[in-house]
Design a protein around this motif. Sequence first.
Motif, PDB file in Angstrom:
ATOM      1  N   ILE A 103       0.847  -1.203   0.000  1.00  0.00           N
ATOM      2  CA  ILE A 103       0.000   0.000   0.000  1.00  0.00           C
ATOM      3  C   ILE A 103       0.879   1.249   0.000  1.00  0.00           C
ATOM      4  CG2 ILE A 103      -1.648   1.355   1.364  1.00  0.00           C
ATOM      5  CD1 ILE A 103      -2.841  -1.340   2.321  1.00  0.00           C
ATOM      6  N   GLN A 117       2.219   2.010  -3.386  1.00  0.00           N
ATOM      7  CA  GLN A 117       1.153   2.517  -4.254  1.00  0.00           C
ATOM      8  C   GLN A 117       0.885   4.003  -3.983  1.00  0.00           C
ATOM      9  OE1 GLN A 117      -2.345   0.054  -4.158  1.00  0.00           O
ATOM     10  NE2 GLN A 117      -3.572   1.456  -5.397  1.00  0.00           N
ATOM     11  N   LYS A 144     -10.186   4.210  -1.716  1.00  0.00           N
ATOM     12  CA  LYS A 144     -10.546   3.107  -2.610  1.00  0.00           C
ATOM     13  C   LYS A 144      -9.521   1.973  -2.583  1.00  0.00           C
ATOM     14  CE  LYS A 144     -12.839   6.300  -5.815  1.00  0.00           C
ATOM     15  NZ  LYS A 144     -12.776   6.919  -7.164  1.00  0.00           N
ATOM     16  N   ILE A 145      -8.342   2.229  -1.988  1.00  0.00           N
ATOM     17  CA  ILE A 145      -7.289   1.213  -1.964  1.00  0.00           C
ATOM     18  C   ILE A 145      -7.673   0.092  -1.005  1.00  0.00           C
ATOM     19  CG2 ILE A 145      -4.857   0.774  -1.415  1.00  0.00           C
ATOM     20  CD1 ILE A 145      -4.254   3.676  -2.185  1.00  0.00           C
ATOM     21  N   GLU A 146      -7.563  -1.118  -1.458  1.00  0.00           N
ATOM     22  CA  GLU A 146      -7.920  -2.282  -0.635  1.00  0.00           C
ATOM     23  C   GLU A 146      -6.966  -2.405   0.551  1.00  0.00           C
ATOM     24  OE1 GLU A 146      -8.338  -7.156  -1.070  1.00  0.00           O
ATOM     25  OE2 GLU A 146      -7.889  -5.920  -2.836  1.00  0.00           O
ATOM     26  N   ASP A 191      -9.421   9.093  -3.437  1.00  0.00           N
ATOM     27  CA  ASP A 191      -8.706   8.048  -4.181  1.00  0.00           C
ATOM     28  C   ASP A 191      -8.069   7.031  -3.238  1.00  0.00           C
ATOM     29  OD1 ASP A 191      -9.410   9.359  -6.493  1.00  0.00           O
ATOM     30  OD2 ASP A 191      -7.498  10.415  -6.701  1.00  0.00           O
ATOM     31  N   VAL A 192      -7.509   7.500  -2.130  1.00  0.00           N
ATOM     32  CA  VAL A 192      -6.831   6.616  -1.179  1.00  0.00           C
ATOM     33  C   VAL A 192      -7.829   5.676  -0.504  1.00  0.00           C
ATOM     34  CG1 VAL A 192      -5.600   6.569   1.041  1.00  0.00           C
ATOM     35  CG2 VAL A 192      -4.833   8.083  -0.775  1.00  0.00           C
TER      36      VAL A 192
END
Length: 302
Positions: free
Chosen positions: A77, A80, A148-150, A145-146
């Motif tokens: 993460i 990313q 949405k990160i799994e 946007d963050v």
Amino acid sequence: MSARSASYCVKQGLVNIKRNKLYSVASIGTVAACIFLISVILAIIINVNYMEKELEQKVGVTVFFENNTPQEKIDEIGKQIKADKRVKSMKFTSAEKAWSDFKEDYFKEDPELAKGFEKNNPLANSASYTIYLKNIKTQDQFVKDVKKIEGIRKVKHSQKAKATLTNLERLLGYVSIALIIILLGVGIFLISNTVMIGINVRKEEIKIMKLIGSTNSFVRAPFVIEGVTIGLIGSIIPLVIMFVVYSKLIGLIISKFGVFARNISFAPQSTVFAILIPVGIGIGMGIGLIGSFFSIRKHLKV
């Protein structure tokens, strides 16, 4: 234009200022007041922008992970997020570091109370990334946007600080533009009137000069020099006053408002005046140039 002609034009321009002392002083005073108010407005805008940049360095977006997320996933993460072009820097805080910092803050006076948690970290799922953005205005979209990160459980950010500074900057921008336009208009109007007096006094002389073949630029030059000189003097006076007052005023604000003011980062004097000096002198001379140029224009037709 020859050196002799240039010398004559400069001399006549200064003579015009001396001849119309009262109006010249009034014009200088008006330009000085205009430049002073414009300088104050610009100094406020510069400081707001400076505070916003400083806030970007201090206020970060904090990302927390789902419970029991393995370190490999946390690292993934992190890579990313770091790849995002909006990110300036980021810092990882482990669960152990989070608990250590918490103990120092809350159990500083009685560390014995924290010993009961030695084998069971109450902040076991508090590992986080603190992310600092290049531009705080991109914060809202970045947070969306963050999220949405799994693997991300929660995102904390200072929405109020960002919104306050952005709205203040926008409001100052609108008010400043309106005030500066009004002040420039007043300055140009008064310098035009001052130059016009000199033109009326020398009206016959201007006609004779035109009839014997003097160019428009030669006739115009003394009045332009008069206007630009008035504008230059009128801009230097408030800039000197601002230079002397600025640091003392900042010191006074800090002493009067105590802890609150000390947490605010004011722009240093060098940063403010690196902008104010060229802008102030440029506006002052520009007011004089425009006011004198248009005042003489209609008298050049004989």
